[in-house]
Design a protein around this motif. Structure first.
Motif, PDB file in Angstrom:
ATOM      1  N   MET A   1       0.852  -1.174   0.000  1.00  0.00           N
ATOM      2  CA  MET A   1       0.000   0.000   0.000  1.00  0.00           C
ATOM      3  C   MET A   1       0.897   1.236   0.000  1.00  0.00           C
ATOM      4  SD  MET A   1      -3.111   1.135   2.519  1.00  0.00           S
ATOM      5  CE  MET A   1      -2.168   1.564   3.942  1.00  0.00           C
ATOM      6  N   LEU A   2       0.584   2.170  -0.855  1.00  0.00           N
ATOM      7  CA  LEU A   2       1.342   3.406  -0.978  1.00  0.00           C
ATOM      8  C   LEU A   2       0.463   4.572  -0.548  1.00  0.00           C
ATOM      9  CD1 LEU A   2       3.863   4.932  -2.083  1.00  0.00           C
ATOM     10  CD2 LEU A   2       2.672   5.005  -4.270  1.00  0.00           C
ATOM     11  N   SER A   3       0.932   5.381   0.394  1.00  0.00           N
ATOM     12  CA  SER A   3       0.215   6.587   0.822  1.00  0.00           C
ATOM     13  C   SER A   3       0.939   7.798   0.262  1.00  0.00           C
ATOM     14  CB  SER A   3       0.186   6.684   2.347  1.00  0.00           C
ATOM     15  OG  SER A   3      -0.522   5.610   2.888  1.00  0.00           O
ATOM     16  N   TYR A   4       0.199   8.875   0.028  1.00  0.00           N
ATOM     17  CA  TYR A   4       0.846  10.055  -0.513  1.00  0.00           C
ATOM     18  C   TYR A   4       0.246  11.346   0.053  1.00  0.00           C
ATOM     19  CZ  TYR A   4      -3.209  10.580  -3.594  1.00  0.00           C
ATOM     20  OH  TYR A   4      -4.480  10.728  -4.084  1.00  0.00           O
ATOM     21  N   PHE A   5       1.065  12.378   0.058  1.00  0.00           N
ATOM     22  CA  PHE A   5       0.675  13.747   0.366  1.00  0.00           C
ATOM     23  C   PHE A   5       1.125  14.586  -0.817  1.00  0.00           C
ATOM     24  CE2 PHE A   5       1.345  11.773   4.470  1.00  0.00           C
ATOM     25  CZ  PHE A   5       0.251  12.202   5.201  1.00  0.00           C
ATOM     26  N   GLU A   6       0.249  15.428  -1.325  1.00  0.00           N
ATOM     27  CA  GLU A   6       0.588  16.249  -2.484  1.00  0.00           C
ATOM     28  C   GLU A   6       0.155  17.683  -2.221  1.00  0.00           C
ATOM     29  OE1 GLU A   6      -0.340  14.720  -6.495  1.00  0.00           O
ATOM     30  OE2 GLU A   6      -1.458  16.593  -6.708  1.00  0.00           O
ATOM     31  N   PHE A   7       1.094  18.616  -2.312  1.00  0.00           N
ATOM     32  CA  PHE A   7       0.789  20.033  -2.152  1.00  0.00           C
ATOM     33  C   PHE A   7       0.610  20.648  -3.529  1.00  0.00           C
ATOM     34  CE2 PHE A   7       3.115  18.817   1.619  1.00  0.00           C
ATOM     35  CZ  PHE A   7       2.398  19.429   2.635  1.00  0.00           C
ATOM     36  N   GLY A   8      -0.343  21.557  -3.660  1.00  0.00           N
ATOM     37  CA  GLY A   8      -0.570  22.210  -4.936  1.00  0.00           C
ATOM     38  C   GLY A   8      -1.405  23.458  -4.774  1.00  0.00           C
ATOM     39  N   SER A   9      -1.824  23.985  -5.892  1.00  0.00           N
ATOM     40  CA  SER A   9      -2.655  25.187  -5.916  1.00  0.00           C
ATOM     41  C   SER A   9      -3.604  25.081  -7.099  1.00  0.00           C
ATOM     42  CB  SER A   9      -1.775  26.429  -6.055  1.00  0.00           C
ATOM     43  OG  SER A   9      -2.552  27.587  -6.089  1.00  0.00           O
ATOM     44  N   GLU A  10      -4.867  25.425  -6.884  1.00  0.00           N
ATOM     45  CA  GLU A  10      -5.871  25.395  -7.943  1.00  0.00           C
ATOM     46  C   GLU A  10      -6.658  26.695  -7.880  1.00  0.00           C
ATOM     47  OE1 GLU A  10      -9.688  22.759  -8.314  1.00  0.00           O
ATOM     48  OE2 GLU A  10      -7.971  21.645  -9.109  1.00  0.00           O
ATOM     49  N   ASP A  11      -6.686  27.431  -8.967  1.00  0.00           N
ATOM     50  CA  ASP A  11      -7.345  28.742  -9.025  1.00  0.00           C
ATOM     51  C   ASP A  11      -6.826  29.674  -7.937  1.00  0.00           C
ATOM     52  OD1 ASP A  11      -8.948  27.881 -11.175  1.00  0.00           O
ATOM     53  OD2 ASP A  11     -10.446  27.057  -9.804  1.00  0.00           O
ATOM     54  N   GLY A  12      -5.528  29.580  -7.636  1.00  0.00           N
ATOM     55  CA  GLY A  12      -4.901  30.444  -6.643  1.00  0.00           C
ATOM     56  C   GLY A  12      -5.132  30.019  -5.203  1.00  0.00           C
ATOM     57  N   ILE A  13      -5.788  28.877  -4.985  1.00  0.00           N
ATOM     58  CA  ILE A  13      -6.066  28.388  -3.628  1.00  0.00           C
ATOM     59  C   ILE A  13      -5.134  27.215  -3.330  1.00  0.00           C
ATOM     60  CG2 ILE A  13      -7.802  27.358  -2.120  1.00  0.00           C
ATOM     61  CD1 ILE A  13      -9.921  28.744  -3.902  1.00  0.00           C
ATOM     62  N   PRO A  14      -4.259  27.354  -2.318  1.00  0.00           N
ATOM     63  CA  PRO A  14      -3.368  26.241  -1.981  1.00  0.00           C
ATOM     64  C   PRO A  14      -4.141  25.084  -1.361  1.00  0.00           C
ATOM     65  CG  PRO A  14      -3.052  28.064  -0.459  1.00  0.00           C
ATOM     66  CD  PRO A  14      -4.039  28.518  -1.486  1.00  0.00           C
ATOM     67  N   TYR A  15      -3.669  23.847  -1.608  1.00  0.00           N
ATOM     68  CA  TYR A  15      -4.331  22.668  -1.054  1.00  0.00           C
ATOM     69  C   TYR A  15      -3.309  21.613  -0.678  1.00  0.00           C
ATOM     70  CZ  TYR A  15      -3.721  20.570  -5.700  1.00  0.00           C
ATOM     71  OH  TYR A  15      -3.192  20.080  -6.857  1.00  0.00           O
ATOM     72  N   LEU A  16      -3.766  20.654   0.122  1.00  0.00           N
ATOM     73  CA  LEU A  16      -3.016  19.457   0.466  1.00  0.00           C
ATOM     74  C   LEU A  16      -3.904  18.273   0.155  1.00  0.00           C
ATOM     75  CD1 LEU A  16      -0.806  17.723   1.856  1.00  0.00           C
ATOM     76  CD2 LEU A  16      -1.928  18.264   4.034  1.00  0.00           C
ATOM     77  N   ASP A  17      -3.466  17.398  -0.751  1.00  0.00           N
ATOM     78  CA  ASP A  17      -4.180  16.159  -1.066  1.00  0.00           C
ATOM     79  C   ASP A  17      -3.534  15.011  -0.305  1.00  0.00           C
ATOM     80  OD1 ASP A  17      -5.921  17.362  -2.802  1.00  0.00           O
ATOM     81  OD2 ASP A  17      -5.010  16.579  -4.635  1.00  0.00           O
ATOM     82  N   MET A  18      -4.385  14.124   0.238  1.00  0.00           N
ATOM     83  CA  MET A  18      -3.902  12.934   0.937  1.00  0.00           C
ATOM     84  C   MET A  18      -4.639  11.728   0.381  1.00  0.00           C
ATOM     85  SD  MET A  18      -3.880  14.529   4.742  1.00  0.00           S
ATOM     86  CE  MET A  18      -4.920  15.936   4.381  1.00  0.00           C
TER      87      MET A  18
END
Length: 74
Positions: A1-18
């Motif tokens: 099983m692989l877990s991930y955290f991804e930081f990004g920005s969409e329409d100028g709004i920063p996010y953290l995906d898990m």
């Protein structure tokens, strides 16, 4: 099983995906919203918390659902 955290920005709004390779649903956290998203060609937001409320697009109760408290008559 692989877990991930991804930081990004969409329409100028920063996010953290898990997410995890064991699930097709990921969690997206922004400053004002916590979303559960089904990724794909057209990503589908399944549910989210925002402004002290929970929004669900489709719900299935298998055993029981209770709304309210014993004080206000659920």
């Amino acid at each position: 099983m692989l877990s991930y955290f991804e930081f990004g920005s969409e329409d100028g709004i920063p996010y953290l995906d898990m997410g995890s390779s064991a699930s097709s649903v990921k969690m997206r956290l922004t400053n004002t919203r916590l979303s559960f998203v089904q990724p794909g060609d057209s990503a589908t937001e399944l549910a989210y918390f925002s402004d002290n409320r929970l929004f669900i697009t489709k719900m299935e109760a298998v055993e029981q659902i209770s709304i309210g408290t014993t004080e206000n008559g659920f």
